[in-house]
Scaffold this active site. Structure first.
Site, mmCIF file in Angstrom:
data_model
loop_
_atom_site.group_PDB
_atom_site.id
_atom_site.type_symbol
_atom_site.label_atom_id
_atom_site.label_comp_id
_atom_site.label_asym_id
_atom_site.label_seq_id
_atom_site.Cartn_x
_atom_site.Cartn_y
_atom_site.Cartn_z
ATOM 1 N N GLU A 139 -6.818 -7.620 0.911
ATOM 2 C CA GLU A 139 -5.413 -7.584 1.325
ATOM 3 C C GLU A 139 -5.307 -7.304 2.819
ATOM 4 O O GLU A 139 -5.589 -6.202 3.268
ATOM 5 C CB GLU A 139 -4.685 -6.485 0.552
ATOM 6 C CG GLU A 139 -4.831 -6.592 -0.955
ATOM 7 C CD GLU A 139 -4.550 -5.253 -1.644
ATOM 8 O OE1 GLU A 139 -3.517 -4.632 -1.364
ATOM 9 O OE2 GLU A 139 -5.378 -4.817 -2.453
ATOM 10 N N HIS B 18 -1.500 -10.248 -2.648
ATOM 11 C CA HIS B 18 -2.234 -9.402 -3.593
ATOM 12 C C HIS B 18 -2.989 -10.182 -4.676
ATOM 13 O O HIS B 18 -2.989 -9.785 -5.844
ATOM 14 C CB HIS B 18 -1.263 -8.409 -4.231
ATOM 15 C CG HIS B 18 -1.898 -7.114 -4.637
ATOM 16 N ND1 HIS B 18 -2.781 -7.011 -5.690
ATOM 17 C CD2 HIS B 18 -1.808 -5.877 -4.119
ATOM 18 C CE1 HIS B 18 -3.175 -5.755 -5.801
ATOM 19 N NE2 HIS B 18 -2.606 -5.051 -4.860
ATOM 20 N N SER B 19 -3.652 -11.277 -4.290
ATOM 21 C CA SER B 19 -4.465 -11.984 -5.292
ATOM 22 C C SER B 19 -5.719 -11.205 -5.644
ATOM 23 O O SER B 19 -6.336 -10.564 -4.791
ATOM 24 C CB SER B 19 -4.879 -13.374 -4.784
ATOM 25 O OG SER B 19 -3.900 -14.316 -5.132
ATOM 26 N N TYR B 20 -6.071 -11.277 -6.922
ATOM 27 C CA TYR B 20 -7.338 -10.751 -7.423
ATOM 28 C C TYR B 20 -8.277 -11.938 -7.549
ATOM 29 O O TYR B 20 -8.041 -12.839 -8.355
ATOM 30 C CB TYR B 20 -7.148 -10.143 -8.808
ATOM 31 C CG TYR B 20 -6.401 -8.836 -8.872
ATOM 32 C CD1 TYR B 20 -5.026 -8.772 -8.653
ATOM 33 C CD2 TYR B 20 -7.064 -7.659 -9.196
ATOM 34 C CE1 TYR B 20 -4.342 -7.562 -8.752
ATOM 35 C CE2 TYR B 20 -6.385 -6.451 -9.294
ATOM 36 C CZ TYR B 20 -5.026 -6.409 -9.070
ATOM 37 O OH TYR B 20 -4.352 -5.216 -9.166
ATOM 38 N N ASN C 154 0.843 -1.198 0.000
ATOM 39 C CA ASN C 154 0.000 0.000 0.000
ATOM 40 C C ASN C 154 0.889 1.263 0.000
ATOM 41 O O ASN C 154 2.069 1.192 -0.301
ATOM 42 C CB ASN C 154 -0.997 -0.004 1.160
ATOM 43 C CG ASN C 154 -2.308 0.665 0.762
ATOM 44 O OD1 ASN C 154 -2.306 1.788 0.293
ATOM 45 N ND2 ASN C 154 -3.407 -0.043 0.923
ATOM 46 N N ARG C 155 0.298 2.407 0.326
ATOM 47 C CA ARG C 155 0.967 3.695 0.047
ATOM 48 C C ARG C 155 1.675 4.296 1.248
ATOM 49 O O ARG C 155 1.215 4.156 2.383
ATOM 50 C CB ARG C 155 -0.077 4.696 -0.475
ATOM 51 C CG ARG C 155 -0.584 4.324 -1.860
ATOM 52 C CD ARG C 155 -1.691 5.245 -2.342
ATOM 53 N NE ARG C 155 -2.063 4.906 -3.713
ATOM 54 C CZ ARG C 155 -2.842 3.877 -4.053
ATOM 55 N NH1 ARG C 155 -3.345 3.079 -3.123
ATOM 56 N NH2 ARG C 155 -3.099 3.623 -5.323
ATOM 57 N N ASP D 31 -11.560 1.059 -2.714
ATOM 58 C CA ASP D 31 -10.102 0.897 -2.575
ATOM 59 C C ASP D 31 -9.766 1.485 -1.213
ATOM 60 O O ASP D 31 -9.128 2.525 -1.104
ATOM 61 C CB ASP D 31 -9.381 1.640 -3.716
ATOM 62 C CG ASP D 31 -7.910 1.248 -3.831
ATOM 63 O OD1 ASP D 31 -7.442 0.489 -2.967
ATOM 64 O OD2 ASP D 31 -7.253 1.722 -4.775
ATOM 65 N N GLN E 54 -7.400 -4.112 3.159
ATOM 66 C CA GLN E 54 -7.659 -3.259 2.004
ATOM 67 C C GLN E 54 -8.595 -4.017 1.074
ATOM 68 O O GLN E 54 -8.277 -5.136 0.648
ATOM 69 C CB GLN E 54 -6.350 -2.927 1.273
ATOM 70 C CG GLN E 54 -6.505 -1.955 0.117
ATOM 71 C CD GLN E 54 -6.535 -0.475 0.552
ATOM 72 O OE1 GLN E 54 -6.265 -0.165 1.712
ATOM 73 N NE2 GLN E 54 -6.848 0.408 -0.363
ATOM 74 N N HIS F 144 3.416 -0.178 -2.743
ATOM 75 C CA HIS F 144 3.817 -1.596 -2.799
ATOM 76 C C HIS F 144 5.325 -1.794 -2.927
ATOM 77 O O HIS F 144 5.793 -2.635 -3.717
ATOM 78 C CB HIS F 144 3.103 -2.303 -3.952
ATOM 79 C CG HIS F 144 1.621 -2.400 -3.799
ATOM 80 N ND1 HIS F 144 0.980 -2.459 -2.593
ATOM 81 C CD2 HIS F 144 0.624 -2.456 -4.745
ATOM 82 C CE1 HIS F 144 -0.332 -2.550 -2.778
ATOM 83 N NE2 HIS F 144 -0.576 -2.539 -4.078
HETATM 84 C C1 BGC Z 1 -4.214 -0.659 -4.116
HETATM 85 C C2 BGC Z 1 -4.710 0.050 -5.341
HETATM 86 C C3 BGC Z 1 -3.717 -0.143 -6.443
HETATM 87 C C4 BGC Z 1 -3.521 -1.613 -6.675
HETATM 88 C C5 BGC Z 1 -2.460 -1.845 -7.713
HETATM 89 C C6 BGC Z 1 -4.048 -2.100 -4.438
HETATM 90 O O1 BGC Z 1 -3.520 -2.767 -3.335
HETATM 91 O O2 BGC Z 1 -5.103 -0.496 -3.033
HETATM 92 O O3 BGC Z 1 -4.887 1.413 -5.091
HETATM 93 O O4 BGC Z 1 -4.105 0.492 -7.618
HETATM 94 O O5 BGC Z 1 -3.125 -2.238 -5.495
HETATM 95 O O6 BGC Z 1 -2.563 -3.082 -8.237
#
Ligand code: BGC
Length: 375
Positions: A341, A207-209, A110-111, A277, A314, A136
């Site tokens: 996440e 970070h799985s979708y 994250n940021r 998000d 997240q 990340h």
């Molecule tokens: C974040 C998103 C970001 C993405 C990138 C996520 O974990 O919350 O803001 O765009 O990751 O793949």
């Protein structure tokens, strides 16, 4: 997606020893199949590993970014489906299309605002790779390095990586171990451990979708989500927390009861995040294993429960997916998957009121998260 239901179609000759395995094998660890997935930019081989359980689930991981790239889950009403987004080859993982698919994100998932934090009056500047912030772990985060893989048991693979002092601007040499286990109770368990040589900030996540109908099968807007959270950390226009912890009641983020993702994602479509998000504050005590989220897909009737020791979750509804082509020619449009996440809160190094992410020499970072499936 081809219905091959395994990480790789192996040449028959390679399958023979497995097919003829006696039930009382000397070395049970040999039951984890593996092979070469492709090559890293350095030319080094990247290896895949396949974990299977007794009810037909298959998880495939590789050691570029300690990444989960296939997760096959049976169905009570249809065929087994691969429920995570990913690529078939290294070209995909090395391309711009790879939005952290299935990786281990860090050192700081994250940021971090403006990529900057201070420890003991010393300021560290990290890469600004998500203008104007750090995301990340930077340009070459943990998702873009080769991890050392080892089969740890018949149902688990362990990835290790030592991030050198100063890598991506972070202080301290950090040794990280991430272990994936597929249990016979249908959970994909991810355990993390890390130590540092100097004070640093660390925040790891998976970070799985997920698309419980199967990757590439349209949006997840009709998936239903329940969160075990009643507060979240509001953000500014660059998705950096304001420092507040606010109730989700009476907002589009109120998922305290099961409801379709559509309700939140569509209500927030015009916001900076383009959808959901947001970081939710998981109820209960950080460090104790508890339920963070429950996701249910009415179409396939699959469900997934996320349990974790982490303080935050997240929820990201794939708002920045752009129609890229993934495994077997699947197309991944906006909102065609959701990331859940488990993590510490974004920008914690600059937020005195958030649970700390500071890791000191002699201390051990641990995280235990599981994605438990039912069908
Ligand atoms: C974040 C998103 C970001 C993405 C990138 C996520 O974990 O919350 O803001 O765009 O990751 O793949």
């Amino acid at each position: 997606m081809s219905p091959m239901n395994s990480c790789r179609l192996l040449p028959a000759i390679l399958l023979l020893p497995l097919a003829s395995c006696p039930s009382t094998m000397q070395d049970p660890i040999q039951t984890v199949r593996s092979g070469v997935f492709g090559q890293a930019p350095s030319g080094e081989d990247i290896h895949w590993y396949e974990l299977r359980n007794s009810s037909g689930m298959i998880a495939c991981v590789h050691n570029w970014g300690a990444t989960l790239y296939e997760l096959h889950v049976p169905s009570a009403i249809g065929r087994t489906a691969d429920v995570v987004l990913g690529f078939d080859d290294m070209d995909g993982y090395l391309s711009e299309d790879n939005q952290y698919f299935g990786c281990t994100a860090g050192r700081y998932a994250n940021r971090i605002a403006k990529g900057r934090f201070s420890i003991d009056a010393k300021t560290y500047q990290l890469a600004i790779n998500n203008d104007p912030n750090h995301l990340h772990g930077g340009e070459h985060g943990l998702d873009k390095v080769i991890w050392t893989a080892a089969v740890a048991s018949p149902s688990s693979v362990r990835f290790s990586y030592t991030s050198p002092d100063g890598e991506e601007g972070y202080p301290g040499e950090v040794s990280i171990v991430v272990t994936y286990t597929l249990t016979d109770t249908n959970a994909l368990v991810i355990e993390y451990e890390a130590e540092t040589s100097a004070p640093t900030h660390l925040n790891l996540t998976h970070h799985s979708y997920f698309n419980l109908s199967g990757a590439g099968s349209g949006t997840v807007l009709d998936h239903e989500l329940q969160l075990f959270a009643s507060r979240y950390t509001p953000t500014d226009g660059t998705l950096i927390p304001t420092g507040e912890m606010k109730p989700i009641a009476s907002t589009p983020l109120d998922f305290r009861t099961l409801k379709p993702l559509r309700r939140g994602a569509e209500a927030l479509a015009a916001s900076a995040a383009l959808g959901i998000d947001h970081n939710f504050i998981i109820e209960g005590t950080q460090g104790a294993m508890r339920t963070a989220a429950y996701l249910h897909d009415p179409a396939s009737r699959r469900s997934m429960t996320v349990n974790s020791t982490e303080p935050g979750l997240q929820v990201y509804t794939g708002n920045f997916l752009s129609g890229q082509t993934g495994k077997s020619g699947q197309v991944y449009p906006q909102r065609s998957a959701v990331c859940l996440e488990t993590q510490h809160f974004p920008d914690t190094p600059n937020q005195p009121n958030f649970p700390t992410t500071l890791l000191l020499p002699g201390d051990t970072y641990t995280q235990h998260t599981e994605y438990r499936f039912a069908w």
